[in-house]
Scaffold this active site. Structure first.
Site, PDB file in Angstrom:
ATOM      1  N   ASP A   1      -1.604   9.035  -5.321  1.00  0.00           N
ATOM      2  CA  ASP A   1      -0.281   9.139  -4.942  1.00  0.00           C
ATOM      3  C   ASP A   1       0.381   8.987  -5.905  1.00  0.00           C
ATOM      4  OD1 ASP A   1      -1.637   6.694  -3.776  1.00  0.00           O
ATOM      5  OD2 ASP A   1      -2.240   5.400  -5.398  1.00  0.00           O
TER       6      ASP A   1
ATOM      7  N   GLY B   1       1.073  -1.615  -0.003  1.00  0.00           N
ATOM      8  CA  GLY B   1      -0.278   0.027  -0.342  1.00  0.00           C
ATOM      9  C   GLY B   1       0.731   1.407  -0.028  1.00  0.00           C
TER      10      GLY B   1
END
Length: 399
Positions: free
Chosen positions: A188, A140
């Site tokens: 991200d 993650g």
């Protein structure tokens, strides 16, 4: 609870890792690359499961990076290699289309495809790229975004496109969603490209505006301990889709475009108790990011460490109870970190596995990690892996 000896995994020094990528390029292609570029993985400090509701997030880059050694060639052939994989890809850049490439190469080829609007005339797009990924997979920590953003930096430099950093962020997002066919909200990629050392990145998901926020842990004797729980992800896609649908249903019932425009008092009007809990998390999480940001603006992390820790704890509890995206390993890691003296701890990322973060005294890292490891052993869980994280610089050229 007895402690268990642990090892804290550190990322290789950036200079050494870049030199290794350069050397492996020479081994793979038989000549020296034009340069080496890299992009980091990330953790989200706070602001989880709010990006698709126009929320606010506070990620930071970590020291684990993906490196791309690359050179331009006078053809339209794109050749891709990886230190971590035996896949060898050789394709015609002019034939790049969604669905034409699978696996990790899709995240590289997709960036070139997404950057096509900036390629003028009959410029040849041939290049050789060697990937060396140092971001742990499945933890993650956004290894895919690091891959895309490292490729974007390399392609920009090789072809001299003149793109801005934000345009490269958007190309990386497009590569993941439209070419590789994976879901991403853009957090991200933004963190991987736009982060600054010693800072977190305040990201407004409504307009993708960003600004650096001082988060200088090292000078204050603090650190983030990342625990990769190594829990197997189960039903992630379906659960993620369900949570997103619940939040959209909540917004529709309240008559707002997204839950960014709702207040906690509004949420109480939602009839379905499950949907109400989902909305409660989103609305309160956005508020927690605001409060976190205000605390950092008002003083140092050290001065406000107790209040910051309280917000981290509240975020995890909300993700556990209202949004229901934690698993036992995540909860055990968080509880053990708190028991060991962490100022605050929470899961980070999408949940259903992955990692936790804990805001700790830097000199207590081994003690906190050992306590978590012992708790995992008592539960019969797979032993976790640990990383110390400080806020690092975003994507750029290394050699």
């Amino acid at each position: 609870m007895t402690s268990t000896a642990v090892a804290l995994s550190a990322a290789p020094a950036r200079e050494e890792a870049a030199a290794r990528a350069e050397a492996r390029f020479v081994e793979s292609f038989g000549y020296a690359p034009d340069g080496v570029w890299s992009a980091p993985g990330r953790v989200n400090i706070i602001g989880e499961h709010v990006d698709y509701q126009d929320g606010l997030c506070l990620p930071m880059a970590i020291s684990h990076r993906c490196f791309a050694a690359a050179a331009r060639t006078p053809t339209d052939r794109v050749r891709l290699r990886s230190v971590q994989d035996d896949v060898v890809l050789d394709l015609d850049a002019q034939q790049l289309e969604p669905g034409a490439v699978e696996g990790w190469p899709a995240y590289v080829a997709g960036v070139l495809w997404a950057l096509r609007p900036y390629i003028s005339g009959a410029v040849t797009q041939g290049m050789d790229i060697l990937i060396d990924g140092q971001v742990p997979l499945g933890a993650g920590l956004s290894s895919s975004a690091a891959l895309e953003c490292a490729a974007a930096e390399a392609i920009e430099a090789l072809l001299g496109l003149g793109t801005t950093r934000l345009q490269r962020v958007r190309a990386a997002i497009t590569a993941e969603t439209d070419f590789a066919g994976a879901s991403t909200g853009g957090l991200d990629q933004s963190a991987s490209v736009l982060s600054r050392a010693g800072h977190a990145l305040f990201l407004d998901c409504r307009d993708f505006s960003t600004r650096p926020v001082p988060w200088d842990l090292a000078s204050q004797g603090l650190a983030l301990l990342i625990t990769d729980t190594r829990a197997e992800h189960s039903h992630v896609d379906g659960e993620y889709t369900a949570r997103r649908a619940d939040s959209e249903r909540a917004a529709a019932e309240l008559g707002v475009a997204t839950l960014r425009d709702a207040a906690v008092a509004d949420v109480e009007r939602i009839a379905d108790p499950l949907v109400r809990r989902r909305a409660h998390h989103v609305v309160t999480e956005i508020q927690r990011v605001r409060e976190f940001d205000e605390l950092l603006a008002a003083g140092t992390v050290r001065e406000n460490v107790a209040a910051l820790g309280t917000l981290l704890n509240a975020s995890h509890d909300s993700l556990r109870d209202d949004y229901e995206v934690t698993v036992p390993q995540l909860d055990v890691a968080v509880d053990a970190a708190r028991d060991a003296g962490a100022h605050g701890a929470r899961m980070t990322g999408g949940g259903f596995g992955g990692s936790t973060i804990a805001l700790i005294e830097a000199d207590a890292a081994e003690q906190v990690a050992s306590t978590i490891a012992a708790a995992f052993a008592e539960q019969g869980f797979t032993a976790p892996q640990f990383f110390l994280a400080l806020p690092e610089e975003g994507a750029g050229q290394d050699r």
